[in-house]
Design an enzyme around this catalytic site. Structure first.
Site, PDB file in Angstrom:
ATOM      1  N   ASP A   1      -7.935  -5.446  -0.028  1.00 53.76           N
ATOM      2  CA  ASP A   1      -8.367  -6.339  -1.114  1.00 53.76           C
ATOM      3  C   ASP A   1      -7.967  -7.792  -0.907  1.00 53.76           C
ATOM      4  O   ASP A   1      -8.351  -8.650  -1.706  1.00 53.76           O
ATOM      5  CB  ASP A   1      -7.759  -5.832  -2.433  1.00 53.76           C
ATOM      6  CG  ASP A   1      -8.354  -4.489  -2.812  1.00 53.76           C
ATOM      7  OD1 ASP A   1      -7.589  -3.536  -3.044  1.00 53.76           O
ATOM      8  OD2 ASP A   1      -9.592  -4.390  -2.831  1.00 53.76           O
TER       9      ASP A   1
ATOM     10  N   HIS B   1       0.856  -1.191   0.000  1.00 55.77           N
ATOM     11  CA  HIS B   1       0.000   0.000   0.000  1.00 55.77           C
ATOM     12  C   HIS B   1       0.889   1.235   0.000  1.00 55.77           C
ATOM     13  O   HIS B   1       1.943   1.249   0.615  1.00 55.77           O
ATOM     14  CB  HIS B   1      -0.896   0.012   1.250  1.00 55.77           C
ATOM     15  CG  HIS B   1      -2.085   0.909   1.111  1.00 55.77           C
ATOM     16  ND1 HIS B   1      -2.025   2.263   1.351  1.00 55.77           N
ATOM     17  CD2 HIS B   1      -3.335   0.649   0.709  1.00 55.77           C
ATOM     18  CE1 HIS B   1      -3.213   2.787   1.123  1.00 55.77           C
ATOM     19  NE2 HIS B   1      -4.030   1.841   0.733  1.00 55.77           N
TER      20      HIS B   1
HETATM   21  C1  SDX Z   1      -6.237  -0.044  -2.912  1.00 54.67           C
HETATM   22  O1  SDX Z   1      -4.469   4.427  -2.044  1.00 54.67           O
HETATM   23  C2  SDX Z   1      -5.415   3.835  -1.427  1.00 54.67           C
HETATM   24  O2  SDX Z   1      -5.816   4.207  -0.355  1.00 54.67           O
HETATM   25  C3  SDX Z   1      -6.011   2.673  -2.180  1.00 54.67           C
HETATM   26  C4  SDX Z   1      -7.014   1.824  -1.410  1.00 54.67           C
HETATM   27  C5  SDX Z   1      -8.307   2.555  -1.144  1.00 54.67           C
HETATM   28  O3  SDX Z   1      -9.018   2.166  -0.212  1.00 54.67           O
HETATM   29  O4  SDX Z   1      -8.653   3.466  -1.938  1.00 54.67           O
HETATM   30  O5  SDX Z   1      -6.453   1.381  -0.186  1.00 54.67           O
HETATM   31  C6  SDX Z   1      -7.406   0.579  -2.226  1.00 54.67           C
HETATM   32  O6  SDX Z   1      -5.985   0.286  -4.036  1.00 54.67           O
HETATM   33  C7  SDX Z   1      -5.367  -1.000  -2.143  1.00 54.67           C
HETATM   34  C8  SDX Z   1      -4.133  -1.481  -2.975  1.00 54.67           C
HETATM   35  C9  SDX Z   1      -4.625  -2.601  -3.901  1.00 54.67           C
HETATM   36  N1  SDX Z   1      -3.556  -2.979  -4.851  1.00 54.67           N
HETATM   37  C10 SDX Z   1      -2.944  -4.181  -4.760  1.00 54.67           C
HETATM   38  O7  SDX Z   1      -3.121  -4.997  -3.848  1.00 54.67           O
HETATM   39  C11 SDX Z   1      -1.999  -4.466  -5.911  1.00 54.67           C
HETATM   40  C12 SDX Z   1      -0.661  -4.978  -5.379  1.00 54.67           C
HETATM   41  N2  SDX Z   1       0.017  -3.854  -4.677  1.00 54.67           N
HETATM   42  C13 SDX Z   1       0.990  -3.088  -5.417  1.00 54.67           C
HETATM   43  O8  SDX Z   1       0.680  -2.913  -6.763  1.00 54.67           O
HETATM   44  C14 SDX Z   1       1.471  -1.861  -4.640  1.00 54.67           C
HETATM   45  O9  SDX Z   1       1.724  -2.268  -3.357  1.00 54.67           O
HETATM   46  C15 SDX Z   1       0.604  -0.609  -4.604  1.00 54.67           C
HETATM   47  C16 SDX Z   1       0.219  -0.148  -5.958  1.00 54.67           C
HETATM   48  C17 SDX Z   1      -0.615  -0.856  -3.795  1.00 54.67           C
HETATM   49  C18 SDX Z   1       1.439   0.464  -3.929  1.00 54.67           C
HETATM   50  O10 SDX Z   1       2.481   0.736  -4.766  1.00 54.67           O
HETATM   51  P1  SDX Z   1       3.573   1.867  -4.427  1.00 54.67           P
HETATM   52  O11 SDX Z   1       3.206   2.629  -3.209  1.00 54.67           O
HETATM   53  O12 SDX Z   1       3.840   2.635  -5.664  1.00 54.67           O
HETATM   54  O13 SDX Z   1       4.802   1.054  -3.991  1.00 54.67           O
HETATM   55  P2  SDX Z   1       5.874   0.457  -4.972  1.00 54.67           P
HETATM   56  O14 SDX Z   1       5.210  -0.156  -6.166  1.00 54.67           O
HETATM   57  O15 SDX Z   1       6.912   1.507  -5.193  1.00 54.67           O
HETATM   58  O16 SDX Z   1       6.445  -0.742  -4.086  1.00 54.67           O
HETATM   59  C19 SDX Z   1       7.577  -0.584  -3.266  1.00 54.67           C
HETATM   60  C20 SDX Z   1       8.359  -1.889  -3.435  1.00 54.67           C
HETATM   61  C21 SDX Z   1       8.710  -2.197  -4.889  1.00 54.67           C
HETATM   62  O17 SDX Z   1       9.856  -3.022  -4.854  1.00 54.67           O
HETATM   63  P3  SDX Z   1      11.351  -2.307  -5.080  1.00 54.67           P
HETATM   64  O18 SDX Z   1      11.258  -1.561  -6.391  1.00 54.67           O
HETATM   65  O19 SDX Z   1      11.519  -1.387  -3.879  1.00 54.67           O
HETATM   66  O20 SDX Z   1      12.313  -3.466  -5.084  1.00 54.67           O
HETATM   67  O21 SDX Z   1       7.529  -2.986  -2.989  1.00 54.67           O
HETATM   68  C22 SDX Z   1       7.283  -3.855  -4.108  1.00 54.67           C
HETATM   69  C23 SDX Z   1       7.561  -3.062  -5.363  1.00 54.67           C
HETATM   70  O22 SDX Z   1       7.938  -3.943  -6.430  1.00 54.67           O
HETATM   71  N3  SDX Z   1       5.874  -4.240  -4.020  1.00 54.67           N
HETATM   72  C24 SDX Z   1       5.413  -5.473  -4.201  1.00 54.67           C
HETATM   73  C25 SDX Z   1       4.033  -5.388  -3.981  1.00 54.67           C
HETATM   74  N4  SDX Z   1       3.687  -4.142  -3.693  1.00 54.67           N
HETATM   75  C26 SDX Z   1       4.830  -3.411  -3.720  1.00 54.67           C
HETATM   76  N5  SDX Z   1       6.058  -6.618  -4.524  1.00 54.67           N
HETATM   77  C27 SDX Z   1       5.267  -7.703  -4.621  1.00 54.67           C
HETATM   78  N6  SDX Z   1       3.924  -7.720  -4.411  1.00 54.67           N
HETATM   79  C28 SDX Z   1       3.279  -6.570  -4.097  1.00 54.67           C
HETATM   80  N7  SDX Z   1       1.957  -6.583  -3.907  1.00 54.67           N
END
Ligand code: SDX
Length: 436
Positions: free
Chosen positions: A371, A313
């Protein structure tokens, strides 16, 4: 917001004059550096493409402390609202800033109930879609289409018009989501029944049919109502920011909410519940818990592009409080339906346990979000996977409209118009085609 007894001084190593910027503070949470005059004073923009360090507005609706894993709607902890209140009380709270007393709750619920029907013409919009169209494609169309029925009677600068638009949207979303489902199932639409609760009415419109009586299961009714409460609002997330930016042009509120529906559809946002359930089913097909290690290796391999959906998140760097409540709701529903041994639920809990002990996730502070479990409980209720995000949109509509109305109600608001860092071709002249 109030001026902090602090200021930011921006100095430049190239000798440009330094600039003092005011710092403001809210009632809780990080202070902000006011950069509204930065461009005028320095000729420079700030750069923050994902808005990781940018407050787009001031708001009094929802507060999240990502480090503590805390979520407050108008100051009330989500754990208390989800267990002591229902969705109608939560809607009243988000829209008007306070929980209703008994009389106000009856009046508010009655106003919503009296707007649950949609214009009979709405059914003809669905006929343009194939029966297997994704419900979110249908919902983006239907919610936008609502603006056609109310455009002439909606002056967004009139607080009463903003109020009736909020009531209409909260009231009609369940009817539209149920219509999208019935259309995909080839079944007749069920009209709203005003004697039922908000969640009960939605279950009736979804699962009843004209041939037999339908009894609302009170355990499922309560669970669905709690799912609505947990999804109702969440500060300036992607879809809420979309609604605010869209609404800032003065467009019809139904059109602005349609933009929020479109944004929520993405798998990185509200579409994650559908993606998470599909992920769990894939792992189950691969062999279930015994294959979790292999799946995790894929997730940790940057080249795989595989993410653990329902995890991570932008704001929560601790457990999403909604995920905990959703897991509890999952247990309650599965137990009441005799599905406590549901393999997907067991797989999800095994995945969570393994992830929370894995350095990759611990280092990146990745925890289950709202989720991760919501799909399992919706699937147990009989809701098709493709409808999960539409139900998220149904519940989030009150948050979107509360945030939109807060913005439009602020006399200082302006149309949102970000700038850019330009990295394309500088000026050049067109050559005749023979010389290109
Ligand atoms: C919702 O914003 C809100 O409030 C949204 C929400 C709401 O109520 O409105 O809470 C609802 O959208 C919840 C999130 C649902 N999405 C998912 O579950 C999809 C999986 N999650 C990721 O796509 C990600 O965690 C996000 C999009 C939710 C957040 O992404 P960020 O903040 O841009 O973080 P990032 O992608 O920069 O991640 C940081 C690191 C990265 O690795 P490095 O580049 O540092 O090596 O963490 C890794 C990412 O690759 N990472 C994950 C991951 N989420 C982040 N690796 C594996 N699996 C994951 N789920």
């Amino acid at each position: 917001m109030k001026l902090a007894d602090n200021k930011a001084t921006l100095s430049f190593s190239n000798g440009s004059p330094s600039v003092d910027l005011p710092v403001y503070q809210g009632n809780v949470g990080p202070d902000v550096i006011d950069i509204r005059k930065l461009y005028a004073q320095t000729g420079m923009f700030t750069y923050d493409p994902g808005f990781l360090s940018t407050a787009s507005c001031q708001s009094a609706i929802t507060y999240i402390d990502g480090d503590k894993g805390e979520l407050l709607y108008r100051g009330y902890p989500i754990e208390q609202l989800a267990t002591q209140c229902d969705f109608m009380e939560t809607c009243h709270l988000l829209l008007y800033g306070n929980l209703p007393d008994a009389a106000a709750k009856i009046d508010f619920t009655k106003r919503v109930t009296n707007h649950t029907m949609v214009n009979e013409q709405m059914q003809f919009f669905l006929r343009g879609f194939r029966r297997d169209a994704h419900p979110m494609a249908i919902m983006t169309g239907l919610v936008g289409a609502l603006s056609a029925f109310y455009h002439d009677s909606t002056d967004i600068n009139n607080p009463e018009h903003r109020e009736i638009s909020a009531i209409r949207l909260i009231a009609k979303m369940p009817t539209l989501v149920a219509m999208a489902y019935k259309y995909s199932a080839g079944q007749p639409y069920m009209y709203p029944k005003n004697k039922l609760s908000y969640a009960g009415n939605f279950l009736h419109m979804m699962f009843a049919n004209p041939c037999e009586d339908y009894e609302v299961n009170p355990v499922i009714e309560r669970a669905l109502d709690r799912i609505f409460v947990l999804h109702a609002d969440h500060e300036q997330n992607a879809s809420t920011s979309t609604v605010r930016l869209c609404g800032s042009s003065g467009t019809n509120p139904f059109a602005a909410i349609a933009a929020g529906v479109a944004c929520l559809w993405g798998p990185a946002h509200g579409g994650a519940n559908e993606a998470c359930l599909n992920m769990l089913e894939d792992i189950q097909r691969m062999g279930g818990v015994s294959k979790v290690g292999q799946f995790m290796d894929q997730v940790k391999d940057k080249n795989s592009n595989v993410k653990l959906m329902g995890f991570g998140h932008r704001v929560y760097k601790n457990y999403d409080p909604r995920a905990k409540l959703m897991q509890e709701t999952c247990k309650e529903v599965l137990t009441s339906l005799g599905l406590e041994n549901d393999p997907l639920f067991k797989l999800a809990m095994a995945l969570e346990k393994i992830a929370l002990e894995d350095d990759y996730f611990v280092q990146r502070k990745l925890y289950p979000n709202v989720d991760f479990y919501s799909g399992i409980v919706q699937r147990a209720i009989g809701i098709p996977v493709s409808l999960f995000t539409a139900i998220f949109a149904l519940a989030r509509t009150v948050g979107w409209i509360a945030q939109l109305n807060e913005m439009i109600g602020d006399p200082e608001y302006k149309i949102g118009r970000p700038r850019q860092l330009f990295t394309g071709s500088v000026r050049r002249d067109v050559l005749p085609i023979a010389q290109r």
